[in-house]
Design a protein around this motif. Structure first.
Motif, PDB file in Angstrom:
ATOM      1  N   MET A 162      -5.950 -21.859  28.041  1.00 45.55           N
ATOM      2  CA  MET A 162      -7.779 -21.536  28.091  1.00 45.55           C
ATOM      3  C   MET A 162      -8.315 -21.060  26.966  1.00 45.55           C
ATOM      4  O   MET A 162      -9.830 -20.750  26.119  1.00 45.55           O
ATOM      5  CB  MET A 162      -8.078 -20.386  28.822  1.00 45.55           C
ATOM      6  N   TRP A 163      -7.414 -21.199  25.679  1.00 43.69           N
ATOM      7  CA  TRP A 163      -7.860 -20.997  24.594  1.00 43.69           C
ATOM      8  C   TRP A 163      -8.397 -21.461  23.804  1.00 43.69           C
ATOM      9  O   TRP A 163      -9.585 -21.605  23.315  1.00 43.69           O
ATOM     10  CB  TRP A 163      -6.661 -20.443  23.798  1.00 43.69           C
ATOM     11  N   ASN A 164      -8.923 -22.982  24.005  1.00 46.47           N
ATOM     12  CA  ASN A 164      -9.162 -23.409  23.910  1.00 46.47           C
ATOM     13  C   ASN A 164     -10.829 -23.816  24.015  1.00 46.47           C
ATOM     14  O   ASN A 164     -11.660 -24.253  23.058  1.00 46.47           O
ATOM     15  CB  ASN A 164      -8.616 -25.010  23.745  1.00 46.47           C
ATOM     16  N   ALA A 165     -11.444 -23.145  24.716  1.00 42.15           N
ATOM     17  CA  ALA A 165     -12.342 -22.183  25.389  1.00 42.15           C
ATOM     18  C   ALA A 165     -13.376 -21.890  24.847  1.00 42.15           C
ATOM     19  O   ALA A 165     -13.996 -21.120  24.100  1.00 42.15           O
ATOM     20  CB  ALA A 165     -12.707 -22.788  26.839  1.00 42.15           C
ATOM     21  N   GLU A 166     -12.457 -21.277  24.134  1.00 38.90           N
ATOM     22  CA  GLU A 166     -12.610 -19.975  22.640  1.00 38.90           C
ATOM     23  C   GLU A 166     -13.345 -20.663  21.766  1.00 38.90           C
ATOM     24  O   GLU A 166     -14.081 -19.971  21.241  1.00 38.90           O
ATOM     25  CB  GLU A 166     -12.124 -18.391  22.884  1.00 38.90           C
ATOM     26  N   ARG A 167     -12.227 -21.375  20.935  1.00 37.70           N
ATOM     27  CA  ARG A 167     -12.493 -22.101  19.931  1.00 37.70           C
ATOM     28  C   ARG A 167     -13.401 -22.756  20.223  1.00 37.70           C
ATOM     29  O   ARG A 167     -14.365 -23.274  19.281  1.00 37.70           O
ATOM     30  CB  ARG A 167     -10.647 -22.982  18.856  1.00 37.70           C
ATOM     31  N   TYR A 168     -12.859 -23.598  21.617  1.00 41.09           N
ATOM     32  CA  TYR A 168     -14.173 -25.162  21.243  1.00 41.09           C
ATOM     33  C   TYR A 168     -15.482 -24.720  21.992  1.00 41.09           C
ATOM     34  O   TYR A 168     -16.120 -26.042  22.539  1.00 41.09           O
ATOM     35  CB  TYR A 168     -13.421 -26.471  21.221  1.00 41.09           C
ATOM     36  N   GLY A 169     -15.636 -23.996  22.762  1.00 41.63           N
ATOM     37  CA  GLY A 169     -16.676 -24.058  23.902  1.00 41.63           C
ATOM     38  C   GLY A 169     -18.133 -23.633  23.444  1.00 41.63           C
ATOM     39  O   GLY A 169     -18.033 -24.873  24.350  1.00 41.63           O
ATOM     40  N   ALA A 170     -18.044 -24.052  22.388  1.00 37.65           N
ATOM     41  CA  ALA A 170     -19.678 -24.244  21.972  1.00 37.65           C
ATOM     42  C   ALA A 170     -19.617 -25.597  22.052  1.00 37.65           C
ATOM     43  O   ALA A 170     -20.754 -25.818  21.883  1.00 37.65           O
ATOM     44  CB  ALA A 170     -19.763 -23.377  20.342  1.00 37.65           C
ATOM     45  N   GLN A 171     -18.942 -26.437  21.787  1.00 34.08           N
ATOM     46  CA  GLN A 171     -19.422 -28.030  21.606  1.00 34.08           C
ATOM     47  C   GLN A 171     -19.177 -28.719  23.002  1.00 34.08           C
ATOM     48  O   GLN A 171     -19.839 -29.815  22.691  1.00 34.08           O
ATOM     49  CB  GLN A 171     -18.029 -28.639  20.347  1.00 34.08           C
ATOM     50  N   LEU A 172     -19.137 -27.707  23.811  1.00 34.50           N
ATOM     51  CA  LEU A 172     -18.779 -28.608  25.276  1.00 34.50           C
ATOM     52  C   LEU A 172     -19.978 -28.302  25.920  1.00 34.50           C
ATOM     53  O   LEU A 172     -20.939 -27.638  25.775  1.00 34.50           O
ATOM     54  CB  LEU A 172     -17.834 -27.530  26.274  1.00 34.50           C
ATOM     55  N   ASN A 173     -20.272 -29.257  26.782  1.00 36.25           N
ATOM     56  CA  ASN A 173     -21.977 -29.394  27.376  1.00 36.25           C
ATOM     57  C   ASN A 173     -22.172 -29.048  28.511  1.00 36.25           C
ATOM     58  O   ASN A 173     -20.637 -28.972  29.359  1.00 36.25           O
ATOM     59  CB  ASN A 173     -22.611 -30.599  27.453  1.00 36.25           C
ATOM     60  N   SER A 174     -22.918 -28.591  29.673  1.00 41.10           N
ATOM     61  CA  SER A 174     -22.475 -28.369  30.490  1.00 41.10           C
ATOM     62  C   SER A 174     -21.687 -29.188  31.833  1.00 41.10           C
ATOM     63  O   SER A 174     -21.641 -28.452  32.458  1.00 41.10           O
ATOM     64  CB  SER A 174     -24.498 -27.800  31.380  1.00 41.10           C
ATOM     65  N   GLU A 175     -22.117 -30.419  31.241  1.00 40.43           N
ATOM     66  CA  GLU A 175     -21.202 -31.515  32.855  1.00 40.43           C
ATOM     67  C   GLU A 175     -19.683 -30.714  32.703  1.00 40.43           C
ATOM     68  O   GLU A 175     -19.019 -30.723  33.388  1.00 40.43           O
ATOM     69  CB  GLU A 175     -21.198 -32.610  32.262  1.00 40.43           C
ATOM     70  N   GLU A 176     -19.054 -30.705  30.825  1.00 43.17           N
ATOM     71  CA  GLU A 176     -17.367 -30.458  30.583  1.00 43.17           C
ATOM     72  C   GLU A 176     -17.522 -29.052  31.237  1.00 43.17           C
ATOM     73  O   GLU A 176     -16.246 -29.047  31.241  1.00 43.17           O
ATOM     74  CB  GLU A 176     -17.820 -31.158  29.063  1.00 43.17           C
ATOM     75  N   LEU A 177     -18.560 -28.653  31.335  1.00 37.35           N
ATOM     76  CA  LEU A 177     -18.220 -26.941  31.495  1.00 37.35           C
ATOM     77  C   LEU A 177     -17.585 -27.007  33.117  1.00 37.35           C
ATOM     78  O   LEU A 177     -17.420 -25.799  33.404  1.00 37.35           O
ATOM     79  CB  LEU A 177     -19.467 -25.716  31.600  1.00 37.35           C
ATOM     80  N   ARG A 178     -18.838 -27.643  33.899  1.00 38.31           N
ATOM     81  CA  ARG A 178     -17.927 -27.475  35.580  1.00 38.31           C
ATOM     82  C   ARG A 178     -16.836 -27.883  35.931  1.00 38.31           C
ATOM     83  O   ARG A 178     -16.343 -28.020  36.919  1.00 38.31           O
ATOM     84  CB  ARG A 178     -19.278 -29.191  35.582  1.00 38.31           C
ATOM     85  N   GLU A 179     -16.367 -28.999  35.166  1.00 36.52           N
ATOM     86  CA  GLU A 179     -14.891 -29.387  34.794  1.00 36.52           C
ATOM     87  C   GLU A 179     -13.579 -28.127  35.227  1.00 36.52           C
ATOM     88  O   GLU A 179     -13.144 -28.404  35.840  1.00 36.52           O
ATOM     89  CB  GLU A 179     -14.249 -30.487  34.250  1.00 36.52           C
ATOM     90  N   PHE A 180     -14.776 -27.143  34.258  1.00 34.59           N
ATOM     91  CA  PHE A 180     -13.523 -25.668  34.671  1.00 34.59           C
ATOM     92  C   PHE A 180     -13.884 -24.776  35.645  1.00 34.59           C
ATOM     93  O   PHE A 180     -13.345 -23.698  35.597  1.00 34.59           O
ATOM     94  CB  PHE A 180     -13.738 -24.909  33.235  1.00 34.59           C
ATOM     95  N   ASP A 181     -14.751 -25.299  36.570  1.00 35.22           N
ATOM     96  CA  ASP A 181     -15.400 -24.566  37.895  1.00 35.22           C
ATOM     97  C   ASP A 181     -14.055 -24.507  39.375  1.00 35.22           C
ATOM     98  O   ASP A 181     -13.933 -23.230  39.076  1.00 35.22           O
ATOM     99  CB  ASP A 181     -16.608 -24.666  38.530  1.00 35.22           C
TER     100      ASP A 181
END
Length: 187
Positions: A1-20
């Motif tokens: 999940m360290w990628n979410a820390e680095r690249y999380g700002a580029q993710l949209n809400s649909e892509e964030l739901r994938e991590f739920d």
């Protein structure tokens, strides 16, 4: 999940739901919550961010004040030479900046004079850019003194001519009155 820390700002809400599906992990859940908060903050969070930014600025300002260099006259003059000249510099004696300071080596005095010349050129450039009258340019003090001296000399010459004209007028009056001036009384 360290990628979410680095690249999380580029993710949209649909892509964030994938991590739920991974929200059972504390670290992943914290990152997801943090990213969502940044994407759509509440009014309280916006206010909190504003306060945080202001506190950081205040802390940095306090650090600059404690260091004592940022708000020194030389530092302010170096940052904004024209503003310093307009509000402070034009009320100071310009010859004092070029003189040697007690305990200062000759090389330091020369370096300070070079820096002073650079600052004066920056001030003049700004004055030219703003359309300031040439008589008010920084460094024109010598020219102004010379003009004042020339004006005084012209006034002195005018006064001498007037005195000379008055004396000639008195001599002519004596000739007309038989050698007696108007100030002398004939008995």
């Amino acid at each position: 999940m360290w990628n979410a820390e680095r690249y999380g700002a580029q993710l949209n809400s649909e892509e964030l739901r994938e991590f739920d599906i991974l929200n059972y992990d504390y670290e992943i859940n914290w990152h997801l919550k943090n990213i969502r908060t940044k994407m759509s903050p509440t009014s309280e969070e916006l206010k909190s961010r504003s306060v945080t930014v202001k506190n950081r600025r205040l802390a940095y300002l306090d650090k600059l004040v404690l260091d004592g260099k940022y708000f020194s006259e030389d530092a302010m003059r170096e940052r904004e030479p024209y503003l310093h000249h307009e509000f402070v510099g034009k009320f100071q004696d310009p010859s004092a900046r070029g003189m040697a300071r007690p305990g200062e080596r000759w090389s330091e005095t020369l370096m300070r004079r070079c820096e002073e010349a650079i600052l004066v050129s920056k001030i003049r450039e700004e004055q030219q850019r703003l359309g300031v009258d040439e008589m008010e340019w920084v460094g024109n003090e010598r020219n102004q003194q010379q003009q004042e001296e020339e004006e005084e000399e012209e006034e002195d010459e005018d006064e001498e001519e007037e005195e000379h004209d008055v004396e000639e007028g008195n001599e002519e009056a004596k000739k007309v009155n038989g050698g007696v001036s108007s100030t002398e009384v004939r008995i």
